[in-house]
Design a protein around this motif. Structure first.
Motif, PDB file in Angstrom:
ATOM      1  N   ALA A   1      54.902  43.529 -39.743  1.00 23.45           N
ATOM      2  CA  ALA A   1      55.414  44.346 -38.646  1.00 23.45           C
ATOM      3  C   ALA A   1      56.519  45.259 -39.137  1.00 23.45           C
ATOM      4  N   LYS A   2      57.316  44.736 -39.994  1.00 21.37           N
ATOM      5  CA  LYS A   2      58.411  45.548 -40.500  1.00 21.37           C
ATOM      6  C   LYS A   2      57.868  46.771 -41.213  1.00 21.37           C
TER       7      LYS A   2
ATOM      8  N   TRP B   1      63.538  45.170 -32.668  1.00 17.53           N
ATOM      9  CA  TRP B   1      62.955  43.860 -32.939  1.00 17.53           C
ATOM     10  C   TRP B   1      63.620  42.793 -32.097  1.00 17.53           C
ATOM     11  N   GLN B   2      64.901  42.862 -32.043  1.00 17.47           N
ATOM     12  CA  GLN B   2      65.593  41.842 -31.276  1.00 17.47           C
ATOM     13  C   GLN B   2      65.193  41.880 -29.820  1.00 17.47           C
TER      14      GLN B   2
ATOM     15  N   CYS C   1      65.271  35.772 -38.000  1.00 14.35           N
ATOM     16  CA  CYS C   1      63.860  35.997 -37.721  1.00 14.35           C
ATOM     17  C   CYS C   1      63.529  37.478 -37.682  1.00 14.35           C
ATOM     18  N   ASN C   2      64.520  38.250 -37.500  1.00 16.11           N
ATOM     19  CA  ASN C   2      64.286  39.683 -37.461  1.00 16.11           C
ATOM     20  C   ASN C   2      64.013  40.165 -38.879  1.00 16.11           C
ATOM     21  N   PRO C   3      62.819  40.660 -39.103  1.00 16.49           N
ATOM     22  CA  PRO C   3      62.512  41.048 -40.480  1.00 16.49           C
ATOM     23  C   PRO C   3      63.359  42.203 -40.971  1.00 16.49           C
ATOM     24  N   PHE C   4      63.993  42.845 -40.062  1.00 11.50           N
ATOM     25  CA  PHE C   4      64.817  43.964 -40.492  1.00 11.50           C
ATOM     26  C   PHE C   4      66.185  43.527 -40.958  1.00 11.50           C
ATOM     27  N   TYR C   5      66.424  42.275 -40.855  1.00 15.32           N
ATOM     28  CA  TYR C   5      67.694  41.785 -41.373  1.00 15.32           C
ATOM     29  C   TYR C   5      67.429  41.151 -42.715  1.00 15.32           C
TER      30      TYR C   5
ATOM     31  N   LEU D   1      65.508  49.887 -35.624  1.00 10.65           N
ATOM     32  CA  LEU D   1      64.332  49.017 -35.695  1.00 10.65           C
ATOM     33  C   LEU D   1      64.754  47.569 -35.520  1.00 10.65           C
ATOM     34  N   SER D   2      65.885  47.278 -36.100  1.00 12.35           N
ATOM     35  CA  SER D   2      66.362  45.912 -35.959  1.00 12.35           C
ATOM     36  C   SER D   2      66.650  45.593 -34.506  1.00 12.35           C
ATOM     37  N   LYS D   3      67.232  46.542 -33.867  1.00 11.01           N
ATOM     38  CA  LYS D   3      67.538  46.303 -32.470  1.00 11.01           C
ATOM     39  C   LYS D   3      66.259  46.197 -31.645  1.00 11.01           C
TER      40      LYS D   3
ATOM     41  N   PHE E   1      56.559  49.231 -38.649  1.00 11.12           N
ATOM     42  CA  PHE E   1      57.537  49.974 -37.867  1.00 11.12           C
ATOM     43  C   PHE E   1      58.395  50.877 -38.731  1.00 11.12           C
ATOM     44  N   GLU E   2      58.464  50.541 -39.961  1.00 10.10           N
ATOM     45  CA  GLU E   2      59.235  51.434 -40.812  1.00 10.10           C
ATOM     46  C   GLU E   2      58.537  52.763 -40.981  1.00 10.10           C
TER      47      GLU E   2
ATOM     48  N   MET F   1      73.166  40.935 -30.812  1.00 10.78           N
ATOM     49  CA  MET F   1      72.935  39.687 -30.119  1.00 10.78           C
ATOM     50  C   MET F   1      73.830  38.597 -30.685  1.00 10.78           C
TER      51      MET F   1
ATOM     52  N   VAL G   1      66.793  51.772 -39.773  1.00  8.95           N
ATOM     53  CA  VAL G   1      66.603  50.324 -39.765  1.00  8.95           C
ATOM     54  C   VAL G   1      67.433  49.673 -38.671  1.00  8.95           C
TER      55      VAL G   1
ATOM     56  N   GLY H   1      56.352  38.941 -39.668  1.00 13.75           N
ATOM     57  CA  GLY H   1      57.522  39.802 -39.767  1.00 13.75           C
ATOM     58  C   GLY H   1      57.377  40.921 -40.772  1.00 13.75           C
TER      59      GLY H   1
END
Lengths: 690, 138
Positions: free
Chosen positions: A392-393, A410-411, B112-116, A406-408, A396-397, B126, A403, A389
């Motif tokens: 990857a974060k 990721w989801q 699990c989302n590293p952006f959170y 990016l969060s979306k 992608f940043e 979601m 963000v 994570g």
């Protein structure tokens, strides 16, 4: 790009033209000027637009020396009736020099540096005659207009006569307008920013290279245009492009794919063969063509489109996530719409067809995928492993997307929600980022074309994460909704769904590469009942092939009792068990019934003890229809009893010990007779006890 | 079925709270707030003895005349609170457990989302969708 190969004569001619156009002496030709010049070539504006795009000037915003040379070469090609392709730049050695004639209107006076150098005012409509003549063999009057002329090149260039100076002045304005228009049009989006790569070569070597590149870009333009359009630009634009191209000299073909390759605009370090200027914000033109196809700032790293290496330009124009490249992504100046998603490798002819047919931005093209894979490798050499994570974060940043987005992304990408990205997931994420950088909104759900799929030539396009056995091929169309539904169902039940593989496998359907067998449609996964600790229930004899939504399993955890009720018909037989036992007197009957009982796997994992008996009961009940003539048996509280009664009747009781097929009595009898009759029948709780 | 779903962080500030659209949503917020005391009480009492046997599902925290409040605590002291309407008699304990389980899973997926970043407000679509599904029909 490998560089434009120009003969000495061409070299000189181009140099002169360049100098003529480069009134400011800044080493670059402005759009208007170039457009003026090109207009006098007699080519149609569309062609010129293509050329401009191909050479990368569009992106660059002006014609660097390399772009200019490339453009000139392309003009020559076009005039010679050769399809404009970047790869043709080098092949057409014997192409005559481009001819620029003055076509009515103002005449642009091309300033030739060594000839008659008019004041570097290409715009002047002065007597180009003299300049023209000079230019004839040399440089056509440099287009006065700014580079924007690229597109708007009218048909002036069509019949350029070498001896006539190109008069493009009027065109220049057109160019500019056209260029501007171009930018707005989808085409514009097509012309990926040549930009930085196009920076004028400083050395002769570079020049050569640039020349090549320049010519290539022209072709690339064509291609890019098409490709871009196809790549992602609105289909119409794309179509128009091809249409316009066709309408143009018709000789303009889309540049070979190679050119377009990866022009996404990434600075393709590889492409920068000569180490030419690589503007950070732009994609170097390793592949001039590539530049064209650079949608937004996404550029394929040259790495990917190696195959497109058309003259060294290779793509590279995909999104560059490398640090320095990230600039490109972000800031490459003009944020054009191009979508580099289009696979660079289409050749002119195929481009149109391809673009028209592949007008789906969601599909990952091969080069894109190649690029993504390479990016993945930079972070995780092992392609079968995952990128964690944080790594990857961080990666992608670099794309400088907010963000939230990016969060979306990721989801959407992290299928199995493991906090890491596998190769497939990574490709999806990259693709979404690429799209996002091209101003394509993120979808709420992953489009099917983007569903992870085993990259390697799987017939099943997006098989990787499909439920095992399912296929998107729609041989039997499990509708996408179904797939999605299944998918979501899996996801939601991941912790609980025993029937599926362990949650960890939920998303990793790669291994379960669905075969291309059309029969292999989306088959409901066979329920695998697992014990609470995750082990599959041993007796999986029953291949129920029930969908994951096996109610039994579902409820198993939560409502144990429900298991019994909800299990499939088996449970219905619950009550009959006793009757069976009675029947057991009849060996046959008992055997008949006992067999199924045993053979039938427990529909529900023994998650709850309470459930087990129910299951068992269910099991016990023989298939009602097997031989029950008449469930006339009275007193049967439940059907099973009746059945058993019927069974009794149907079969001559070998030993009538268990007598009356009454539910209750049966149970009683069962106990007594159980030893006799149904050795196979496992003791079970009588229904009433349950 | 639930009328309100809330996720409260370890430090007892809300990460996420969603209610059925109603005119007096504050009431639910207040209810959730007061339920925190009960949650604390429950987890404190069990924590000492059975260290890791504390069940995540806390059960009915307290009923009022209009609704019932259920609680659930994760091992990281993130609390989920569900408020259901009392008139909904058919809601069984198991169903509530299921709801919490779903919530927990959605929460984990979101984590699990590293952006959170843990501790920041939950903005995941979601997660929100899952909560909405619980609020609407369930």
């Amino acid at each position: 790009m490998e560089g434009l190969k120009l003969g000495a004569k061409e070299q000189q001619y181009y140099a002169e033209l360049f100098q003529a156009c480069d009134s400011e002496g800044s080493g670059k030709v402005t759009g208007p000027k170039a457009s003026e010049l090109f207009l006098t070539s007699g080519l149609s504006p569309d062609v010129l637009i293509q050329i401009t795009e191909l050479c990368g000037a569009k992106r660059l915003g002006h014609f660097g020396r390399s772009q200019f040379y490339i453009a000139l070469k392309l003009v020559a090609l076009a005039q010679a009736g050769i399809p404009i392709k970047l790869d043709a730049l080098n092949s057409g050695k014997d192409i005559p020099l481009p001819k620029f004639s003055s076509k009515g209107g103002e005449q642009v006076r091309f300033v030739l540096s060594d000839r008659k150098k008019s004041s570097g005012e290409p715009d002047s409509v002065a007597s180009d005659s003299k300049t023209n003549t000079q230019l004839s063999g040399q440089l056509p009057p440099p287009p006065v207009s700014k580079k924007s002329h690229g597109r708007s090149l009218s048909g002036q260039y069509r019949g350029i006569v070498p001896d006539q100076p190109v008069v493009v002045s009027s065109q220049s304005s057109q160019f500019s307008s056209q260029m501007g228009v171009k930018d707005d049009s989808p085409h514009n989006s097509k012309s990926p920013p040549f930009s930085p790569t196009q920076s004028p070569p400083t050395s002769p070597a570079n020049q050569k290279l640039l020349l090549k590149q320049n010519t290539a870009p022209a072709t690339v333009f064509a291609n890019s245009v098409t490709s871009v359009s196809s790549a992602g630009a609105p289909a119409p634009s794309h179509m128009t492009m091809s249409g316009s191209l066709d309408s143009a000299d018709a000789t303009v073909h889309l540049v070979s794919p190679s050119l377009l390759a990866g022009d996404g605009g990434h600075v393709n370090p590889v492409a920068l063969s000569d180490g030419a200027v690589v503007t950070k914000s732009h994609v170097t033109i390793p592949s001039v063509g590539g530049i064209q196809v650079h949608a937004g700032h996404i550029q394929n790293p040259g790495v990917q489109s190696q195959h497109h290496q058309l003259q060294g330009q290779e793509n590279g124009n995909w999104t560059m996530f490398e640090d320095e490249e990230s600039h490109m992504l972000i800031g490459s100046g003009v944020k054009e719409q191009y979508i580099t998603l289009d696979p660079p490798n289409f050749d002119s002819s195929s481009i149109s067809s391809e673009t028209e047919s592949v007008d789906d931005v969601w599909t990952i093209t091969d080069e894109q995928r190649e690029y993504y894979v390479n990016q993945f490798k930079t972070m995780q050499p092992d392609l079968s492993a995952v990128i964690t994570g944080p790594v990857a974060k961080h990666f992608f940043e670099k794309s400088k997307l907010p963000v939230v987005e990016l969060s979306k992304i990721w989801q959407l990408s992290d299928m199995n929600c493991d906090g890491a990205l596998s190769l497939e997931e990574f490709c999806i994420a990259m693709h979404l980022v690429v799209l996002r950088r091209n101003d394509i909104e993120l979808p709420e759900h992953l489009p099917l074309s983007l569903m992870p799929y085993s990259t390697l030539a799987s017939d099943e396009p997006f098989a990787a994460d499909l439920p095992p056995g399912s296929t998107l091929k729609r041989a039997t169309p499990p509708s996408p909704q179904q797939i999605v539904a299944q998918w979501t169902a899996f996801a939601s039940e991941s912790p609980d769904s025993g029937e599926l593989h362990s949650p960890a496998h939920l998303a990793n359907f790669e291994f379960a590469k669905p075969s291309a067998d059309p029969e292999l449609k989306i088959v409901q996964p066979v329920a695998v009942h697992v014990l609470p600790d995750g082990r599959p229930v041993p007796s999986e004899v029953c291949d129920r092939g029930r969908a994951f939504s096996d109610p039994a399993v579902l409820y198993d955890r939560t409502s144990g009792q429900e298991l019994g009720e909800t299990t499939p018909p088996l449970t219905k037989q619950r009550a009959n068990t006793e009757s069976h036992f009675h029947d057991s007197g009849q060996s046959e009957a008992s055997n008949k019934y006992s067999t199924p009982i045993q053979g039938r796997p427990r529909p529900v994992p023994p998650k709850k003890n309470a459930a087990v008996p129910a299951v068992i009961r269910g099991q016990l009940q023989p298939p009602p229809g097997s031989s029950l003539d008449g469930s006339s048996a009275g007193g049967a509280t439940e059907r099973p009893n009746d059945i058993s009664g019927g069974q009794f009747q149907s079969h001559a009781p070998p030993t009538p010990p268990p007598r009356p097929p009454h539910g209750r009595s049966m149970s009683v009898d069962v106990k007594s007779s159980s030893q006799l009759i149904a050795p196979a029948v496992p003791p079970r709780v009588s229904p009433k006890e349950v | 079925m639930a009328v309100c779903v809330a996720v409260i962080a370890k430090e007892n500030y809300p990460l996420f709270i969603k209610t059925v659209p109603t005119d007096n949503e504050l009431k639910f917020y207040y209810t959730v707030h007061t339920s925190l005391d009960v949650v604390e009480e429950k987890i404190s009492s069990v924590g000492k003895n059975t260290n890791d046997l504390r069940e995540l599902y806390l059960g009915l925290l307290y009923p009022t005349e209009d609704y019932k409040v259920y609680g659930y605590v994760t091992n990281t002291k993130v609390k989920f609170v569900i408020v259901v309407d009392s008139s909904n008699a058919t809601l069984r304990d198991n169903e509530i457990r299921t709801m919490f389980k779903k919530l927990h899973n959605a929460y984990v997926d979101m984590l699990c989302n590293p952006f959170y970043k843990p501790g920041e407000n939950i903005t995941s679509k979601m997660f929100e969708n899952i909560v909405l599904s619980m609020l609407q029909q369930d």
